[in-house]
Design a protein around this motif. Structure first.
Motif, PDB file in Angstrom:
ATOM      1  N   GLN A  82     -15.817  46.767  10.941  1.00 20.99           N
ATOM      2  CA  GLN A  82     -15.154  47.180   9.708  1.00 20.99           C
ATOM      3  C   GLN A  82     -14.749  45.962   8.886  1.00 20.99           C
ATOM      4  O   GLN A  82     -14.921  45.929   7.659  1.00 20.99           O
ATOM      5  CB  GLN A  82     -13.924  48.027  10.027  1.00 20.99           C
ATOM      6  N   ALA A  83     -14.231  44.922   9.555  1.00 18.16           N
ATOM      7  CA  ALA A  83     -13.858  43.698   8.849  1.00 18.16           C
ATOM      8  C   ALA A  83     -15.078  43.025   8.230  1.00 18.16           C
ATOM      9  O   ALA A  83     -14.999  42.421   7.152  1.00 18.16           O
ATOM     10  CB  ALA A  83     -13.148  42.746   9.805  1.00 18.16           C
ATOM     11  N   PHE A  84     -16.227  43.136   8.897  1.00 20.14           N
ATOM     12  CA  PHE A  84     -17.458  42.548   8.372  1.00 20.14           C
ATOM     13  C   PHE A  84     -17.807  43.159   7.014  1.00 20.14           C
ATOM     14  O   PHE A  84     -18.065  42.444   6.045  1.00 20.14           O
ATOM     15  CB  PHE A  84     -18.603  42.768   9.369  1.00 20.14           C
ATOM     16  N   TRP A  85     -17.813  44.499   6.946  1.00 19.63           N
ATOM     17  CA  TRP A  85     -18.193  45.151   5.699  1.00 19.63           C
ATOM     18  C   TRP A  85     -17.142  44.946   4.614  1.00 19.63           C
ATOM     19  O   TRP A  85     -17.484  44.781   3.435  1.00 19.63           O
ATOM     20  CB  TRP A  85     -18.413  46.649   5.944  1.00 19.63           C
ATOM     21  N   ARG A  86     -15.872  44.928   4.980  1.00 16.73           N
ATOM     22  CA  ARG A  86     -14.817  44.723   3.991  1.00 16.73           C
ATOM     23  C   ARG A  86     -14.924  43.324   3.383  1.00 16.73           C
ATOM     24  O   ARG A  86     -14.710  43.124   2.181  1.00 16.73           O
ATOM     25  CB  ARG A  86     -13.440  44.931   4.623  1.00 16.73           C
ATOM     26  N   THR A  87     -15.251  42.349   4.230  1.00 16.52           N
ATOM     27  CA  THR A  87     -15.409  40.980   3.740  1.00 16.52           C
ATOM     28  C   THR A  87     -16.641  40.852   2.840  1.00 16.52           C
ATOM     29  O   THR A  87     -16.627  40.151   1.825  1.00 16.52           O
ATOM     30  CB  THR A  87     -15.532  40.000   4.922  1.00 16.52           C
ATOM     31  N   LEU A  88     -17.701  41.552   3.193  1.00 14.04           N
ATOM     32  CA  LEU A  88     -18.947  41.457   2.437  1.00 14.04           C
ATOM     33  C   LEU A  88     -18.753  41.863   0.986  1.00 14.04           C
ATOM     34  O   LEU A  88     -19.298  41.240   0.064  1.00 14.04           O
ATOM     35  CB  LEU A  88     -20.018  42.333   3.089  1.00 14.04           C
ATOM     36  N   VAL A  89     -17.948  42.896   0.752  1.00 16.33           N
ATOM     37  CA  VAL A  89     -17.751  43.397  -0.613  1.00 16.33           C
ATOM     38  C   VAL A  89     -16.442  42.906  -1.224  1.00 16.33           C
ATOM     39  O   VAL A  89     -16.082  43.307  -2.340  1.00 16.33           O
ATOM     40  CB  VAL A  89     -17.783  44.942  -0.649  1.00 16.33           C
ATOM     41  N   LEU A  90     -15.714  42.033  -0.495  1.00 17.99           N
ATOM     42  CA  LEU A  90     -14.449  41.486  -0.994  1.00 17.99           C
ATOM     43  C   LEU A  90     -13.475  42.595  -1.413  1.00 17.99           C
ATOM     44  O   LEU A  90     -12.763  42.487  -2.409  1.00 17.99           O
ATOM     45  CB  LEU A  90     -14.698  40.528  -2.166  1.00 17.99           C
ATOM     46  N   GLU A  91     -13.484  43.680  -0.647  1.00 20.27           N
ATOM     47  CA  GLU A  91     -12.534  44.780  -0.833  1.00 20.27           C
ATOM     48  C   GLU A  91     -12.653  45.465  -2.194  1.00 20.27           C
ATOM     49  O   GLU A  91     -11.726  46.111  -2.641  1.00 20.27           O
ATOM     50  CB  GLU A  91     -11.089  44.271  -0.679  1.00 20.27           C
ATOM     51  N   SER A  92     -13.772  45.306  -2.883  1.00 21.18           N
ATOM     52  CA  SER A  92     -13.853  45.783  -4.264  1.00 21.18           C
ATOM     53  C   SER A  92     -14.973  46.791  -4.439  1.00 21.18           C
ATOM     54  O   SER A  92     -15.946  46.815  -3.680  1.00 21.18           O
ATOM     55  CB  SER A  92     -14.072  44.604  -5.217  1.00 21.18           C
TER      56      SER A  92
END
Length: 590
Positions: A530-540
């Motif tokens: 989950q942290a991987f995908w959140r980081t990939l899109v910069l939470e945006s």
């Protein structure tokens, strides 16, 4: 805005604004040491005005006189904004019965604006301010914003006519009038027709000369001056003059540039064979358009972070005195609250050392702590500006809502702007002096600053979470001690992705990054998909300056992303479910 045109622009190159070979370009006029200026009453906001005497032909010598007036009395005058030019070959005018030397650039402006049968009253910095008096310069610069705001008209003198400039100025004047009439009529069809008319002209081969002239206009050396940022932004009714023609700066030049940008955004460059290369270049590197944006947002309060971002934004602008890199922007902070804040750290003082001014700027920017902001505050949007909100329903449907009020910016949330981001601008070029610490930015140098994590993520992603920045100065403000989280090094690095990769190519890279993250966990940071995908899109979501990423992106699966990538290569393929739709939208974000 025009990131998707970068592949065009990179191939075309960009010509630097033309400038004099003389290294003294833009130096203040210090040629009149013996001229008998009468002191100004600074406490009363007194200024001088130049009254240019009429002459029937341009061959007549320029004769003028000075008049002292108080701004509070609302005198009627125009203000001149122009390129100072080189003082190496000055021209002579008669001012109050004395010889007064001016640059050739100013002399050509005086000849142009002199009237044949009536005096003309203009405020001109090189004449109206005693450039040899530091005390007077300090006082006059502090009211520069008011001087330009109170002017009945601001005369932006670009210089003599050039190829197709007359046709360009006529075109901008016509567009100004069309847009004005469309606005007055309150007729939606008229407004739509005016917008469509720009698009039609963009596709007209006969207009190519106009577009090339527009590019040349925006490449003129005038736009590289630091002080014109404030002059054009605050100036009353600014008008752009090229040769014998003129057009409105705001409703003519900026409106045309904005219309071109809007039309470009609506078109697919891959399918649009009519794409006009001159303005794909000038729209991405255009100081006039940047200043137009500032003029639009004058009512939005500016703070220390705005100053920091603007110093980086206009870093390559020219100023003879490096202190003017800062002073020329302070008019935007001239509300009482902002002014009192920065004056705790530095003031407008031409006698001060450059290092001390830049150190004061550093302290001012770093003094503004992190704070929770609403979306509208973070985006710099006013309360009545047309806004768009997004929402994601439980089934993953994206809902859009346009309104005249900020119905999406009421709830504050953490957007750490990171005041110590100013450190990313340090260490560029030569230092101000041998005594200057390495962490002190030099705004007089041209190289742009580096982006921090906060800036890259739209100020919504920070490794330190809610920790407040902690710093202090030692050894007489020569050593900066900062407490924070130290990144000791990068242990594993995945392969890079090309800027113009297809969705399939990009997904392949993402899959390799995911595999690397799974294979190289650590005891401190175990793998968290989950942290991987959140980081990939910069939470945006879609635009990093708008809203948070939907929850579905936090739980994205690589096979879903691969399917969306394959489908994107076949335009006729319909998404099979909402997850596939969101995966496709992720490509827009990335």
């Amino acid at each position: 805005m025009l990131a998707r045109f970068s592949n065009f622009i990179g191939r075309l190159g960009f010509k630097k604004p033309s400038e004099s070979k003389d290294s003294a370009v833009n130096k203040p006029n210090t040629l009149n040491e013996s001229f008998p200026y009468r002191d100004l009453k600074s406490s009363q906001h007194e200024i001088r005005l130049v009254i240019i005497q009429p002459a029937p032909t341009s061959n007549e010598p320029i004769i003028a006189r000075l008049s002292h007036v108080t701004l509070g009395d609302r005198p009627l005058y125009e203000a001149l904004s122009y390129t100072w030019g080189s003082p190496s070959d000055p021209a002579t005018i008669t001012l109050d019965d004395h010889d007064f030397r001016v640059t050739q650039s100013l002399h050509s402006a005086l000849l142009h604006f002199r009237l044949p049968n009536a005096p003309r009253t203009i405020w001109i910095d090189a004449i109206c301010i005693n450039q040899l008096s530091i005390r007077e310069r300090n006082a006059q610069v502090q009211i520069m914003r008011e001087i330009y705001q109170r002017a009945a008209k601001t005369l932006i003198w670009i210089g003599p006519a050039f190829e197709n400039s007359d046709a360009l100025m006529d075109f901008m004047a016509e567009e100004d009038e069309l847009q004005r009439l469309a606005g007055l009529s309150e007729d939606a069809e008229a407004a739509d027709w005016a917008a469509a008319d720009v698009c039609r002209k963009m596709k007209d081969p006969d207009m190519m000369g106009v577009w090339k002239a527009l590019q040349k206009l925006c490449e003129q050396f005038y736009w590289t001056r630091m002080w014109i940022v404030q002059e054009a932004a605050f100036g009353g009714d600014p008008q752009v003059y090229v040769g014998a023609k003129c057009a409105s700066f705001w409703n003519g030049l900026v409106r045309v540039l904005s219309s071109l940008g809007a039309e470009l955004e609506l078109e697919d460059p891959g399918a649009a064979s009519w794409i006009n290369f001159p303005w794909t270049i000038l729209l991405t590197r255009n100081q006039a358009l940047s200043i137009g944006g500032l003029r639009k947002d004058l009512d939005i309060p500016k703070d220390a972070i705005w100053l920091l971002n603007s110093l980086l934004r206009f870093r390559s602008s020219n100023a003879t005195d490096p202190k003017d890199k800062v002073f020329a922007l302070l008019g935007f902070l001239d509300e009482k609250q902002s002014k009192s804040r920065y004056q705790k750290f530095f003031s407008i003082d031409y006698a001060a050392d450059v290092r001390d001014i830049y150190l004061g700027v550093f302290l001012y920017c770093a003094s503004q702590g992190r704070q929770a902001q609403t979306e509208s505050e973070a985006s710099g949007v006013g309360n009545t500006t047309l806004s768009m909100s997004f929402g994601v329903t439980a089934d993953g449907t994206v809902v859009e809502d346009w309104g005249s009020d900020n119905n999406w910016g009421d709830e504050p949330h953490s957007r750490a702007h990171g005041p110590l981001n100013i450190l990313t601008a340090a260490g560029l070029g030569q230092r101000l002096s041998d005594s200057s610490p390495s962490w002190l930015p030099d705004w007089g140098k041209n190289p742009g600053g580096r982006l921090s994590i906060d800036e890259l993520s739209g100020h919504r992603f920070t490794v330190s979470k809610q920790l407040k920045p902690s710093f202090k100065f030692l050894r007489g403000k020569t050593v900066l001690r900062v407490s924070g989280i130290r990144l000791q090094g990068i242990q594993h690095l995945g392969s890079s992705v090309a800027i113009h990769s297809t969705p399939v190519e990009f997904t392949q890279k993402v899959a390799s990054w995911l595999e690397l993250a799974r294979a190289k966990p650590s005891s401190v940071n175990p793998f968290n998909e989950q942290a991987f995908w959140r980081t990939l899109v910069l939470e945006s979501y879609l635009d990093r300056n708008f809203i948070d990423a939907p929850e579905q992106w936090h739980h994205m699966k690589i096979n879903v992303l691969k399917k969306a990538a394959e489908d994107s290569m076949n335009p006729g393929t319909q998404p099979v479910n909402d997850s596939n739709t969101l995966a496709s939208e992720m490509f827009l974000m990335l």
